[in-house]
Design a protein around this motif. Sequence first.
Motif, PDB file in Angstrom:
ATOM      1  N   LEU A  35      -1.588   4.902  -5.565  1.00 43.23           N
ATOM      2  CA  LEU A  35      -2.163   5.091  -4.641  1.00 43.23           C
ATOM      3  C   LEU A  35      -3.154   6.146  -4.649  1.00 43.23           C
ATOM      4  CD1 LEU A  35       0.861   4.942  -2.002  1.00 43.23           C
ATOM      5  CD2 LEU A  35      -1.082   3.279  -2.044  1.00 43.23           C
ATOM      6  N   LEU A  94       4.127   4.147  -7.968  1.00 47.01           N
ATOM      7  CA  LEU A  94       3.742   3.805  -6.524  1.00 47.01           C
ATOM      8  C   LEU A  94       2.390   4.911  -6.137  1.00 47.01           C
ATOM      9  CD1 LEU A  94       3.378   2.399  -3.715  1.00 47.01           C
ATOM     10  CD2 LEU A  94       5.338   3.526  -3.204  1.00 47.01           C
ATOM     11  N   SER A  98       4.034   1.584   1.925  1.00 52.57           N
ATOM     12  CA  SER A  98       3.969   0.967   0.813  1.00 52.57           C
ATOM     13  C   SER A  98       5.353   1.207  -0.016  1.00 52.57           C
ATOM     14  CB  SER A  98       2.906   1.690  -0.149  1.00 52.57           C
ATOM     15  OG  SER A  98       1.517   1.627   0.607  1.00 52.57           O
ATOM     16  N   ASP A 140       0.710   5.606   5.282  1.00 50.88           N
ATOM     17  CA  ASP A 140       0.496   4.521   4.367  1.00 50.88           C
ATOM     18  C   ASP A 140       1.333   4.522   3.278  1.00 50.88           C
ATOM     19  OD1 ASP A 140      -1.258   3.718   6.160  1.00 50.88           O
ATOM     20  OD2 ASP A 140      -3.136   4.453   5.063  1.00 50.88           O
ATOM     21  N   ARG A 153       7.546  -1.583   1.221  1.00 46.93           N
ATOM     22  CA  ARG A 153       7.084  -2.973   0.612  1.00 46.93           C
ATOM     23  C   ARG A 153       7.662  -3.052  -0.900  1.00 46.93           C
ATOM     24  NH1 ARG A 153       2.314  -2.115   3.819  1.00 46.93           N
ATOM     25  NH2 ARG A 153       1.462  -1.136   1.964  1.00 46.93           N
TER      26      ARG A 153
END
Length: 293
Positions: free
Chosen positions: A118, A114, A57, A53, A60
């Motif tokens: 998360l 990031l 991410s 994941d 992205r």
Amino acid sequence: MPDSVTVRVPATSANLGSGFDSLGLALALTQDVTISIGHQTEPPGGLARLALDAARSAYRLARVEAPAELSVYGKQAIPIGRGLGASAAARAAGIVGANALMGGKLRDDQMLTLGANLEGHADNMAPALFGGLRVVVRDGDGYRHIASLLAPGLKVVLFIPDFDMPTGESRKQLPQTLSKEDAVHNIGRAAMLVAALARGEWSLLDVATQDRIHQPARTRIFSAMPEIFAAAKDAGALCAYLSGGGSTIAAFAVEGEERIARAMMQQGISRGFSGRTEITAPSDTGAAIVDQH
């Protein structure tokens, strides 16, 4: 650009007693995670899913189209739910691995923000990504961090109980408000801790790691914590504290590590908490690519 990268990422110990959500230390305990472009031939486990994941991410965030299929493999080496940054390590590996696969599109500050978003907090993420002793603070929508000097010779003795303390559950025990006295208590000790570790003023570490924010509350989950702290220090440890949200208890030492480990283990067992011990050390190395092809 490579099609497969292996990232070596360290375990981490956060809070260090008084530095709640602000201090984190990389340890010389590592885990390898391989991230590849291609089909996952077996279902990824829990932490592998976190890495996957995080990798997606990262794509992205970089505004790069992710491969249709990504796979993550790695034997779990950092114990889960023990306050040693297992989830931060998985996410750091995913972010660093994806960044390598797409040719280094992300800056360090972007990777930290990031990963911290998360993870929910940055005190494990900063040392997992960059190594060393890290001071990290929230600044608007991002984070600022700095490596603090660490005098040589320090060892870290870990008592890793057989029961876990999931961070989410552990954090539910924390107080919603603090008195001015308690806030000043921790601010001063966290500042002293950073200075003492940098200068090798080991005699200050016991005072500097004392905490009023999170450890008293978490004692409701891990009742033997104060006694294990005391046993470690009686055996020669410089200080002892709950690593992250627990359940691992960490002790700093410059000698007598085996004796300290035995004392922590014996006290834990005598209070009904079995586990194992590990002797390690701080590490300057964060998440790093060790193989790519």
